[in-house]
Scaffold this active site. Structure first.
Site, PDB file in Angstrom:
ATOM      1  N   LYS A 194      44.478 -71.601  12.451  1.00 24.25           N
ATOM      2  CA  LYS A 194      43.940 -72.891  12.897  1.00 24.25           C
ATOM      3  C   LYS A 194      42.595 -72.637  13.540  1.00 24.25           C
ATOM      4  CE  LYS A 194      45.615 -77.141  12.843  1.00 24.25           C
ATOM      5  NZ  LYS A 194      46.574 -77.655  11.850  1.00 24.25           N
TER       6      LYS A 194
HETATM    7  P1  NAD Z   1      42.911 -88.000  12.210  1.00 22.63           P
HETATM    8  O1  NAD Z   1      41.783 -87.572  13.077  1.00 22.63           O
HETATM    9  O2  NAD Z   1      42.639 -88.541  10.842  1.00 22.63           O
HETATM   10  O3  NAD Z   1      43.801 -89.093  12.972  1.00 22.63           O
HETATM   11  C1  NAD Z   1      44.294 -88.938  14.270  1.00 22.63           C
HETATM   12  C2  NAD Z   1      44.623 -90.338  14.789  1.00 22.63           C
HETATM   13  O4  NAD Z   1      45.275 -90.234  16.056  1.00 22.63           O
HETATM   14  C3  NAD Z   1      43.381 -91.193  15.017  1.00 22.63           C
HETATM   15  O5  NAD Z   1      43.667 -92.507  14.566  1.00 22.63           O
HETATM   16  C4  NAD Z   1      43.211 -91.187  16.529  1.00 22.63           C
HETATM   17  O6  NAD Z   1      42.555 -92.337  17.016  1.00 22.63           O
HETATM   18  C5  NAD Z   1      44.669 -91.149  16.951  1.00 22.63           C
HETATM   19  N1  NAD Z   1      44.877 -90.674  18.311  1.00 22.63           N
HETATM   20  C6  NAD Z   1      44.290 -89.660  18.962  1.00 22.63           C
HETATM   21  N2  NAD Z   1      44.771 -89.563  20.216  1.00 22.63           N
HETATM   22  C7  NAD Z   1      45.694 -90.542  20.338  1.00 22.63           C
HETATM   23  C8  NAD Z   1      46.541 -90.963  21.378  1.00 22.63           C
HETATM   24  N3  NAD Z   1      46.529 -90.359  22.567  1.00 22.63           N
HETATM   25  N4  NAD Z   1      47.375 -91.997  21.139  1.00 22.63           N
HETATM   26  C9  NAD Z   1      47.393 -92.603  19.949  1.00 22.63           C
HETATM   27  N5  NAD Z   1      46.622 -92.257  18.928  1.00 22.63           N
HETATM   28  C10 NAD Z   1      45.774 -91.247  19.130  1.00 22.63           C
HETATM   29  O7  NAD Z   1      43.908 -86.729  12.136  1.00 22.63           O
HETATM   30  P2  NAD Z   1      45.048 -86.434  11.076  1.00 22.63           P
HETATM   31  O8  NAD Z   1      44.506 -85.499  10.084  1.00 22.63           O
HETATM   32  O9  NAD Z   1      45.685 -87.711  10.639  1.00 22.63           O
HETATM   33  O10 NAD Z   1      46.084 -85.599  11.973  1.00 22.63           O
HETATM   34  C11 NAD Z   1      47.070 -86.225  12.798  1.00 22.63           C
HETATM   35  C12 NAD Z   1      48.160 -85.206  13.138  1.00 22.63           C
HETATM   36  O11 NAD Z   1      48.728 -84.712  11.936  1.00 22.63           O
HETATM   37  C13 NAD Z   1      47.681 -83.961  13.910  1.00 22.63           C
HETATM   38  O12 NAD Z   1      48.716 -83.535  14.759  1.00 22.63           O
HETATM   39  C14 NAD Z   1      47.472 -82.946  12.801  1.00 22.63           C
HETATM   40  O13 NAD Z   1      47.511 -81.611  13.289  1.00 22.63           O
HETATM   41  C15 NAD Z   1      48.656 -83.290  11.928  1.00 22.63           C
HETATM   42  N6  NAD Z   1      48.552 -82.814  10.545  1.00 22.63           N
HETATM   43  C16 NAD Z   1      47.505 -83.190   9.748  1.00 22.63           C
HETATM   44  C17 NAD Z   1      47.463 -82.751   8.427  1.00 22.63           C
HETATM   45  C18 NAD Z   1      46.386 -83.213   7.492  1.00 22.63           C
HETATM   46  O14 NAD Z   1      46.532 -82.943   6.276  1.00 22.63           O
HETATM   47  N7  NAD Z   1      45.339 -83.895   7.925  1.00 22.63           N
HETATM   48  C19 NAD Z   1      48.463 -81.920   7.936  1.00 22.63           C
HETATM   49  C20 NAD Z   1      49.527 -81.559   8.776  1.00 22.63           C
HETATM   50  C21 NAD Z   1      49.553 -82.027  10.069  1.00 22.63           C
END
Ligand code: NAD
Length: 418
Positions: free
Chosen positions: A107
């Site tokens: 990461k």
């Molecule tokens: P992203 O940046 O597209 O979205 C994150 C969202 O969470 C945003 O809408 C943001 O406004 C919101 N957010 C942030 N802090 C917040 C809070 N305190 N309360 C409510 N909402 C809040 O990110 P993403 O890629 O969708 O990732 C989200 C999660 O999924 C993370 O934990 C990431 O590690 C995990 N993840 C992502 C992927 C991927 O393919 N992108 C894969 C596996 C896991």
């Protein structure tokens, strides 16, 4: 190792210790499995648009290299630290092993607020970070992908910076790229789509009908929004969603297409006309069948675990539930948890497909991608559920045990060098 000290790293270690006790891993092997193989911290000076120079901190942690290159996302967020990144890298290791991918976990991140940087500043920061990482990354060493605050464009800049350095185009250096640059169809949707698939599978196991079910999604970003659409396709009503600015609630169900348009224009879900406002704290305890935390770590804690009112907790985010909250949920016994390393594995699975396609320069159709994705998820889900039932342990302990055991066996078989 004090350099990693951070609440999220302590949480990942606590989970690992529980698994190591359950698997009776000898003391001598534990530190070797737990601590990252390599970690890098870099200072990233960039020119701001106003002519000033600002230095940002960047990180990359490669947890283990026993099974192949490392793989994991790159996060742009104000609070990114080395310890947080190390925890996320460790979880990536167990996730890749659980799903049978030939990778260790990694990461990375840059401590910055991407919403406060212009496109030009973001590009310079991304290129500078890539340049600093060149000695430590490569298609057979470490492959990055998008995570919170990064996207396809960021991956395109990384791929371009690396390729310019090598003197030829190297699409396999990152995944989650635009399809036109060697990305895979279905990668952007993969994580949320996988979340939807596993929730539907769980509803089946519990004998519940998706057509009468309701869901709440915390974090309406890439993963959360696609998960919401995917659930809607299975007939589930999405009653509340949130982002970093706040949440919205409509017990009759949100119109996701209208919300999509609103969110694209305003870059927030807050203020959506056909819903009432709710805080993020209220959102997590809203009565529903399916609760999907899809934002950041440590959202379900000992403070709210007792009040959560759902049947399925589908952990789309990494590490959304603390070990203390886990203990409360286990004691309650009324919530089926789809643990993060299983629930959000769709992202890294399709990243793996993208890497394979890039290495072969032979590209698949979306139905091939989705079919193969669901097959891998199905296998991991069934193995986890069977172990959980056979050993009478939680789904989290079962999933982590399968992942940790595979890495442990690989390390044992390879032996200790020199
Ligand atoms: P992203 O940046 O597209 O979205 C994150 C969202 O969470 C945003 O809408 C943001 O406004 C919101 N957010 C942030 N802090 C917040 C809070 N305190 N309360 C409510 N909402 C809040 O990110 P993403 O890629 O969708 O990732 C989200 C999660 O999924 C993370 O934990 C990431 O590690 C995990 N993840 C992502 C992927 C991927 O393919 N992108 C894969 C596996 C896991």
């Amino acid at each position: 190792m004090d350099i990693y000290d951070h609440p999220t790293f302590r949480m990942a270690c606590q989970q690992f210790d529980l698994v190591a006790d359950f698997l009776q891993i000898p003391e001598a092997e534990r530190a070797r499995l737990k601590f990252p193989k390599r970690s890098m911290t870099v200072a990233l000076p960039i020119k701001r648009d106003d002519g000033s120079t600002e230095v940002f901190s960047g990180y990359r942690v490669q947890h283990h290299l026993t099974l192949g290159p490392t793989k994991g996302g790159l996060r742009y967020h104000r609070e990114v630290t080395l310890g947080e990144v190390a925890a996320l890298a460790m979880w990536m290791s167990w996730k890749c092993a659980l799903t049978g991918l030939p990778y260790g976990g990694a990461k990375g991140g840059i401590a910055c607020d991407p919403h406060k940087l212009s496109a030009g500043e973001l590009e310079r920061l991304t290129r500078r970070y890539t340049q600093e990482m060149i000695p430590f990354i490569g298609p057979q060493v470490d492959i990055m992908a998008p995570d919170v605050g990064t996207n396809e464009q960021v991956m395109a800049w990384m791929m371009d910076s690396y390729s310019m350095h090598m003197g030829h185009t190297v699409p396999s250096i990152v995944t989650g790229k635009p399809v036109g640059l060697g990305g895979s169809v279905g990668r952007r949707e993969a994580t949320g789509r996988g979340v939807g698939y596993l929730i539907n599978r769980t509803m089946d196991v519990l004998g519940r009908d998706t057509n009468t079910a309701t869901a709440v999604v915390q974090g309406y970003g890439n993963v959360g929004s696609v998960a919401a659409f995917s659930l809607a396709k299975y007939g589930v009503r999405i009653v509340a969603v949130s982002d970093v600015n706040g949440g919205i609630y409509n017990p009759k169900g949100l119109d996701l297409w209208k919300l999509e348009k609103y969110n694209a224009e305003r870059r927030t879900v807050v203020g959506f006309p056909e819903a009432d406002p709710v805080t993020n704290d209220q959102l997590l305890v809203t009565p529903c069948d399916i609760l999907v935390p899809a934002a950041l770590e440590r959202q379900i804690t000992k403070a709210n675990a007792g009040q959560i009112q759902c049947r399925i907790l589908a952990e789309a985010a990494n590490g959304p539930t603390t070990p203390e909250a886990d203990a409360i949920l286990e004691q309650r016994g009324d919530i089926f948890v789809i643990p993060d390393i299983l629930c959000n594995a769709g992202g890294v699975i399709v990243s793996y497909f993208e890497w394979v396609q890039d290495l072969q320069s032979f590209f698949w159709t979306e139905s091939e991608v989705v079919d193969k994705l669901f097959r891998i998820l199905e296998g991991a889900f069934t193995q986890t559920l069977n172990l959980s039932r056979k050993q009478k342990i939680s789904m989290r302990l079962a999933a982590l045990s399968l992942g940790v055991r595979r890495v442990q066996e690989a390390k044992r078989t390879r032996g200790l060098f020199p």
